[in-house]
Design a protein around this motif. Structure first.
Motif, PDB file in Angstrom:
ATOM      1  N   ALA A 137      16.199  12.101  22.621  1.00 37.39           N
ATOM      2  CA  ALA A 137      15.187  11.153  22.174  1.00 37.39           C
ATOM      3  C   ALA A 137      13.894  11.452  22.906  1.00 37.39           C
ATOM      4  CB  ALA A 137      15.626   9.714  22.434  1.00 37.39           C
ATOM      5  N   ILE A 138      12.782  11.410  22.179  1.00 32.67           N
ATOM      6  CA  ILE A 138      11.453  11.611  22.755  1.00 32.67           C
ATOM      7  C   ILE A 138      10.809  10.245  22.975  1.00 32.67           C
ATOM      8  CG2 ILE A 138       9.160  12.616  22.388  1.00 32.67           C
ATOM      9  CD1 ILE A 138      11.337  14.690  22.812  1.00 32.67           C
ATOM     10  N   TRP A 139      10.148  10.095  24.109  1.00 30.48           N
ATOM     11  CA  TRP A 139       9.460   8.847  24.444  1.00 30.48           C
ATOM     12  C   TRP A 139       7.969   9.116  24.627  1.00 30.48           C
ATOM     13  CZ3 TRP A 139      12.241   4.285  24.649  1.00 30.48           C
ATOM     14  CH2 TRP A 139      13.631   4.410  24.686  1.00 30.48           C
ATOM     15  N   TYR A 140       7.156   8.188  24.161  1.00 30.02           N
ATOM     16  CA  TYR A 140       5.707   8.256  24.354  1.00 30.02           C
ATOM     17  C   TYR A 140       5.271   7.051  25.186  1.00 30.02           C
ATOM     18  CZ  TYR A 140       6.143  11.688  20.627  1.00 30.02           C
ATOM     19  OH  TYR A 140       6.522  12.771  19.876  1.00 30.02           O
ATOM     20  N   PHE A 141       4.220   7.260  25.980  1.00 36.03           N
ATOM     21  CA  PHE A 141       3.780   6.240  26.921  1.00 36.03           C
ATOM     22  C   PHE A 141       2.486   5.585  26.452  1.00 36.03           C
ATOM     23  CE2 PHE A 141       5.583   9.517  30.103  1.00 36.03           C
ATOM     24  CZ  PHE A 141       6.880   9.199  29.734  1.00 36.03           C
ATOM     25  N   GLU A 142       2.464   4.277  26.544  1.00 30.66           N
ATOM     26  CA  GLU A 142       1.269   3.476  26.289  1.00 30.66           C
ATOM     27  C   GLU A 142       0.988   2.685  27.566  1.00 30.66           C
ATOM     28  OE1 GLU A 142       1.732   2.655  21.497  1.00 30.66           O
ATOM     29  OE2 GLU A 142       2.632   1.239  22.892  1.00 30.66           O
ATOM     30  N   GLY A 143       0.273   3.311  28.502  1.00 29.60           N
ATOM     31  CA  GLY A 143       0.081   2.680  29.796  1.00 29.60           C
ATOM     32  C   GLY A 143       1.405   2.549  30.522  1.00 29.60           C
TER      33      GLY A 143
END
Length: 435
Positions: A137-143
């Motif tokens: 699974a790929i995760w993206y960061f928002e702050g």
């Protein structure tokens, strides 16, 4: 006058391979790996680091990179750092090194991470008998928040931390490690009762020169060959700290590490945006590149003063960890229990590993009723800020372990309901598979 900004001692270019970096990296523990920099106690310094694989896992639509990952590379570390006092006198064996984490985070411009399930024949994991195939699974960061397109309906703040902070072993301690782990491997796994329940293999990882990176030491030289054949792998945590994967070691935390060699030779790496207690899928945190801003203090004679050996020598000690004040605040949790009875119904005696496995399986089965595949839940429990506990270890024959999941990370109510108000089922994208 405002204090100076942190001194950058290890810069990282994520477009380059680990062995191409401006400052040499390493992926083994050995007393003769030379330090890359001197750091004075009280000095604020910045350490950047690659993700633990050195960029071998990609932000793409396949889990092939997880399936075929060569685990002899683990882990690429920044350091070692020789720690000295204001007079230039290095930390000495028997001292205690206090390492304060002042700041940390992902590298700017590289704000993403991944969580994986290793193939059973290539690393496996805590539940490899239930989940034998590679997934990602790929995760993206928002702050401070993370979300994954492969696990929709979930968003949570990360408790960012380094998986590895450790000092170099002495020759004597290195020999102790290699000897005891060699004896474990020479013991047939069929003779170990716990191996009937936990199927991760191998039992330990002995020194190998394959993919060995030793900092400034030139590969192919006689010195490199000698150290490569002796140097300990970085996979388990040990007396020097190392790969302890303690998720709460975030901003404001202090690690008190024993010093075994002159200068301590501090190293760090394996940055995690978030991790659940246990990191159960093995490649189980949200793995990322990142940075630490650190300060060190030398406590002279601190090993004898504060660390009591639990073992046959004065070297059989363990670090102390002081948890910092910054962490996500959750008020509501759903808690799953496990006891030391395995999936076949066999009773084990006060076995906390079996109990924790049962708790994780119970959580996976339950959450899969809410529109998620079991692989999605396995990866989620490995990387979200869930809390694992040994709740009981004396009431024979059952140990009791629990896994607490913060309910606020879901966009739906996951609590049990009366009939007619049950799980909100829906179709969701699944985790990435192999092509």
């Amino acid at each position: 006058m405002a204090p100076l900004t942190p001194r950058l001692v290890v810069p990282i270019d994520v477009k380059k391979k680990p062995w191409e970096q401006k400052v040499h990296l390493h992926n083994r523990w050995h007393p003769d790996i030379p330090p890359v920099a001197d750091v004075t106690e009280g000095e604020l310094f910045r350490v950047e680091m690659v993700d633990w694989t050195g960029g071998r896992v990609r932000d793409d639509d396949s889990a092939d990179d997880i399936k075929f990952l060569d685990l002899t590379i683990t882990h690429y570390l920044s350091g070692p750092f020789r720690i000295v006092d204001a007079e230039g006198v290095p930390a000495s064996p028997g001292d205690l090194l206090a390492v304060e984490i002042c700041n940390l985070g992902p590298l700017p411009g590289d704000e993403w991470g991944y969580t994986g399930i290793f193939e059973r024949e290539n690393g496996g994991g805590f539940l490899t008998d239930h989940f034998p195939s590679a997934r990602k699974a790929i995760w993206y960061f928002e702050g401070i928040y993370a979300y994954s397109p492969q696990i929709p309906g979930v968003r949570f703040p990360g408790l960012t931390h380094p998986g590895i902070v450790g000092t170099a072993p002495s020759v004597e301690l290195l020999n102790i490690w290699n000897e005891r782990e060699r004896k474990l491997i020479e013991t047939s796994h069929e003779s170990l009762k716990l191996c009937e329940v936990l199927h991760q293999r191998p039992l330990a990882n002995l020194p190998t020169s394959e993919n060995c990176l030793l900092g400034k030491i030139q590969e192919g030289t006689a010195e490199w060959q000698k150290i490569a054949n002796e140097a300990a792998r970085t996979i388990p945590g040990r007396e020097n700290g190392g790969n302890c994967d303690i998720k709460n070691l975030s901003r404001g935390s202090i690690v008190y590490l024993p010093v075994f060699v002159d200068g301590a030779n501090l190293s760090t790496g394996d940055m995690h945006f978030s991790q659940g207690d246990g990191e159960v899928s093995f490649c189980g945190a949200i793995e990322m590149s990142g940075f630490l801003e650190l300060k060190c203090e030398i406590i002279r004679g601190g090993m004898k003063e504060y660390l009591t050996p639990v073992g046959p020598t004065a070297l059989h000690v363990n670090p102390i960890f002081e948890i910092g004040p910054v962490e996500p605040r959750f008020s509501e949790w759903l808690v799953f229990e496990g006891i030391s009875v395995d999936e076949t119904g066999k009773q084990h005696f006060l076995d906390a590993s079996v109990a924790f496995k049962c708790a994780v399986l119970n959580a996976i089965e339950y959450l899969s009723r809410f529109g998620y595949s079991k692989e999605q839940v396995y990866l989620l429990l490995s990387c979200c800020p869930c809390e694992g506990r040994i709740s009981g270890i004396v009431d024979a024959p059952n140990a009791v372990a629990t896994l607490a999941i913060p309910t606020a990370i879901f966009d739906q109510d996951i609590r049990p309901k009366r009939l007619g108000h049950g799980p909100k089922l829906r179709r969701t994208p699944d985790v990435l598979r192999c092509t």
